[in-house]
Every structure is written in structure tokens, then in C-alpha cells.
Motif scaffolding. Sequence first.
Motif, PDB file in Angstrom:
ATOM      1  N   ALA A  63     -11.871   2.771  -0.229  1.00  0.00           N
ATOM      2  CA  ALA A  63     -11.676   3.756  -0.333  1.00  0.00           C
ATOM      3  C   ALA A  63     -10.333   3.971   0.965  1.00  0.00           C
ATOM      4  N   ALA A  64      -9.606   3.451   1.333  1.00  0.00           N
ATOM      5  CA  ALA A  64      -8.855   3.055   1.538  1.00  0.00           C
ATOM      6  C   ALA A  64      -7.233   2.319   0.779  1.00  0.00           C
ATOM      7  N   LEU A  65      -7.818   1.951   0.018  1.00  0.00           N
ATOM      8  CA  LEU A  65      -6.901   1.418  -0.704  1.00  0.00           C
ATOM      9  C   LEU A  65      -6.151   2.559  -1.349  1.00  0.00           C
ATOM     10  N   LEU A  66      -6.896   3.491  -1.656  1.00  0.00           N
ATOM     11  CA  LEU A  66      -6.612   4.581  -2.267  1.00  0.00           C
ATOM     12  C   LEU A  66      -6.110   6.397  -1.252  1.00  0.00           C
ATOM     13  N   PHE A  73      -3.674   8.057  -5.185  1.00  0.00           N
ATOM     14  CA  PHE A  73      -3.772   9.863  -4.213  1.00  0.00           C
ATOM     15  C   PHE A  73      -3.508  10.746  -4.957  1.00  0.00           C
ATOM     16  N   THR A  74      -2.315  10.815  -5.272  1.00  0.00           N
ATOM     17  CA  THR A  74      -1.862  11.866  -6.156  1.00  0.00           C
ATOM     18  C   THR A  74      -2.414  12.036  -7.359  1.00  0.00           C
ATOM     19  N   LEU A  75      -2.670  10.782  -8.176  1.00  0.00           N
ATOM     20  CA  LEU A  75      -3.518  10.722  -9.004  1.00  0.00           C
ATOM     21  C   LEU A  75      -4.458  11.430  -8.872  1.00  0.00           C
ATOM     22  N   VAL A  76      -5.821  10.642  -8.252  1.00  0.00           N
ATOM     23  CA  VAL A  76      -6.791  11.616  -8.020  1.00  0.00           C
ATOM     24  C   VAL A  76      -7.154  12.876  -7.611  1.00  0.00           C
ATOM     25  N   LYS A  77      -5.995  13.079  -6.537  1.00  0.00           N
ATOM     26  CA  LYS A  77      -5.571  14.859  -6.227  1.00  0.00           C
ATOM     27  C   LYS A  77      -5.065  15.565  -7.780  1.00  0.00           C
ATOM     28  N   VAL A  78      -4.582  15.286  -8.578  1.00  0.00           N
ATOM     29  CA  VAL A  78      -3.354  15.823  -9.409  1.00  0.00           C
ATOM     30  C   VAL A  78      -4.871  16.047 -10.615  1.00  0.00           C
ATOM     31  N   VAL A  79      -6.309  15.107 -10.567  1.00  0.00           N
ATOM     32  CA  VAL A  79      -6.961  15.392 -11.840  1.00  0.00           C
ATOM     33  C   VAL A  79      -7.810  16.330 -11.126  1.00  0.00           C
ATOM     34  N   GLY A  80      -8.418  15.983  -9.688  1.00  0.00           N
ATOM     35  CA  GLY A  80      -9.009  16.938  -8.624  1.00  0.00           C
ATOM     36  C   GLY A  80      -9.310  18.746  -8.834  1.00  0.00           C
ATOM     37  N   ALA A  81      -7.208  18.580  -8.449  1.00  0.00           N
ATOM     38  CA  ALA A  81      -7.098  20.288  -8.507  1.00  0.00           C
ATOM     39  C   ALA A  81      -7.574  20.727  -9.936  1.00  0.00           C
ATOM     40  N   ALA A  82      -6.414  19.770 -10.652  1.00  0.00           N
ATOM     41  CA  ALA A  82      -6.779  20.597 -12.530  1.00  0.00           C
ATOM     42  C   ALA A  82      -8.884  20.805 -12.715  1.00  0.00           C
ATOM     43  N   THR A 124     -16.888  17.635  -9.172  1.00  0.00           N
ATOM     44  CA  THR A 124     -16.187  18.113  -7.453  1.00  0.00           C
ATOM     45  C   THR A 124     -16.293  17.061  -6.811  1.00  0.00           C
ATOM     46  N   ASN A 125     -16.911  16.734  -6.503  1.00  0.00           N
ATOM     47  CA  ASN A 125     -16.851  15.308  -5.063  1.00  0.00           C
ATOM     48  C   ASN A 125     -16.496  14.137  -5.330  1.00  0.00           C
ATOM     49  N   VAL A 126     -16.206  13.772  -6.133  1.00  0.00           N
ATOM     50  CA  VAL A 126     -15.316  12.397  -6.456  1.00  0.00           C
ATOM     51  C   VAL A 126     -14.047  12.447  -6.710  1.00  0.00           C
ATOM     52  N   LEU A 127     -13.617  13.834  -7.437  1.00  0.00           N
ATOM     53  CA  LEU A 127     -12.417  13.534  -8.068  1.00  0.00           C
ATOM     54  C   LEU A 127     -11.633  14.983  -6.370  1.00  0.00           C
ATOM     55  N   ASN A 128     -12.128  14.477  -5.326  1.00  0.00           N
ATOM     56  CA  ASN A 128     -11.532  14.990  -4.395  1.00  0.00           C
ATOM     57  C   ASN A 128     -11.312  13.786  -3.467  1.00  0.00           C
ATOM     58  N   PRO A 129     -10.183  13.575  -3.695  1.00  0.00           N
ATOM     59  CA  PRO A 129      -9.521  12.916  -2.700  1.00  0.00           C
ATOM     60  C   PRO A 129      -9.231  12.549  -0.619  1.00  0.00           C
TER      61      PRO A 129
END
Length: 211
Positions: A63-66, A73-82, A124-129
Motif C-alpha cells: 500500500a505504501a508503494l501505491l 494512485f491516480t489509476l486506482v482513484k479514477v477507476v474507483g471514482a468511476a 467499493t472498498n478495494v477501489l478506494n485509494p
Amino acid sequence: MLSMAQIVAFSGVIVLGAMSPGPDFAVVVRRSAVSGRGHGMAAAAGIALGVCVWVMAAATGIAALLSASAAAFTLVKVVGAAYLGWLGIRSLRSALRGGGALALDVPEPARRGRAAAFAEGLLTNVLNPKAALFFVALVPQFVGSHASVPNAMMLAAIALTGTIAWFLLVATIVGTLRKVFTRPGVRRTVDALTGLTLIALGVRLAASSRP
């Protein structure tokens, strides 16, 4: 090994984190209100597994690497927001369709429905950075920067137990009141409020930046 004081403190933080309003809470409430307690519990189990994954990731440094990688971070953020936006739009469409009262005695494909609820909670949880950032900050305070496997597994088990206990309680309370939620007007209100909440949370997530 973790001391009892550490276990109690970590458990308290996990439960308080679970109780804070957010997409996890919205998903469990809607699933419980619309589909019943079993589906709400399935969503709760998915969320708890997601929390468990983040704790293990934080304990092992993944998670620290993310959080350190702007691209990741941006990738997970965008996918999670979508994904949150998609859930929100789906809820709003249900509200606009209105529909009639739910027939509680009609059998439904429970396995598929509960599996979908579980997947919804997990994603919902995993795609939340932000969850990654939360546990990156939290976990090292209890096990340092390099956790042993037993300690990491213990923290994951505590997180799983605390999270699922809270959301099972939510699912039980909302599911018990399901007869109220089956009224067309109430159901449309729940769908509309949940949809707007999820879309707002998605927009907020999309606009967030690494601290």
C-alpha cells in the motif's frame, strides 16, 4: 506479538473508521433496504475482506508503494471514482423508474444476488485509494515499517472482525425494517439519496490528491 493494549487500540480505530459515513456505509444500507438483510450482510462481508486486503497490503509495504506512486494512485482513484459514479447512476435510475412495492414472498436467485452484493462491497472498498492512505498511516504505528507475518495476519483478522461486526449490525437493523423500505415512496427516496451520495463521493474521490 502484539500486546493487548495494541489490539484494543487497533480494534477501536478500525470500528470508528468503519462507522464513519462513506461509500461502504451507503452500499450496505441500500443493499439491506432494497434486497434484504442477507444481501446487506453479503455486501458487509465484501467490504470486510477489502479492509483485510488493505491491512495486509499496508503491513507488507504494498500500500505504501501505491501511495508513493502518483500514476498508481491516480489509476486506482479514477477507476474507483468511476465505479462509485456507476453505482450512483444505477441507484438514481432505480429511483426515477419508481417501480412498485417489492414482493417479499417472491423467490429470487439468492446466490447470484448475494454474490453480486459481495462483489459490490469488495470493489467499493478495494477501489478506494483513500483506504490505502489510511492504513499506510495506521498500521506502522502498531507493527513498525516491517511487520512480521504473524502480526500482519493478526491485524488483518482484527480489521476483518471489527469491520464485519459493524456492518452486519447495520445490515441487520436496516434489513429488519425492510417492510418500511418496500414502500414505493420510501424505496425511491433511499435509491435517490444513495445515488446522489455515491456520485458525490465519486466526484470527491476523483478530485482528491495524495497528501
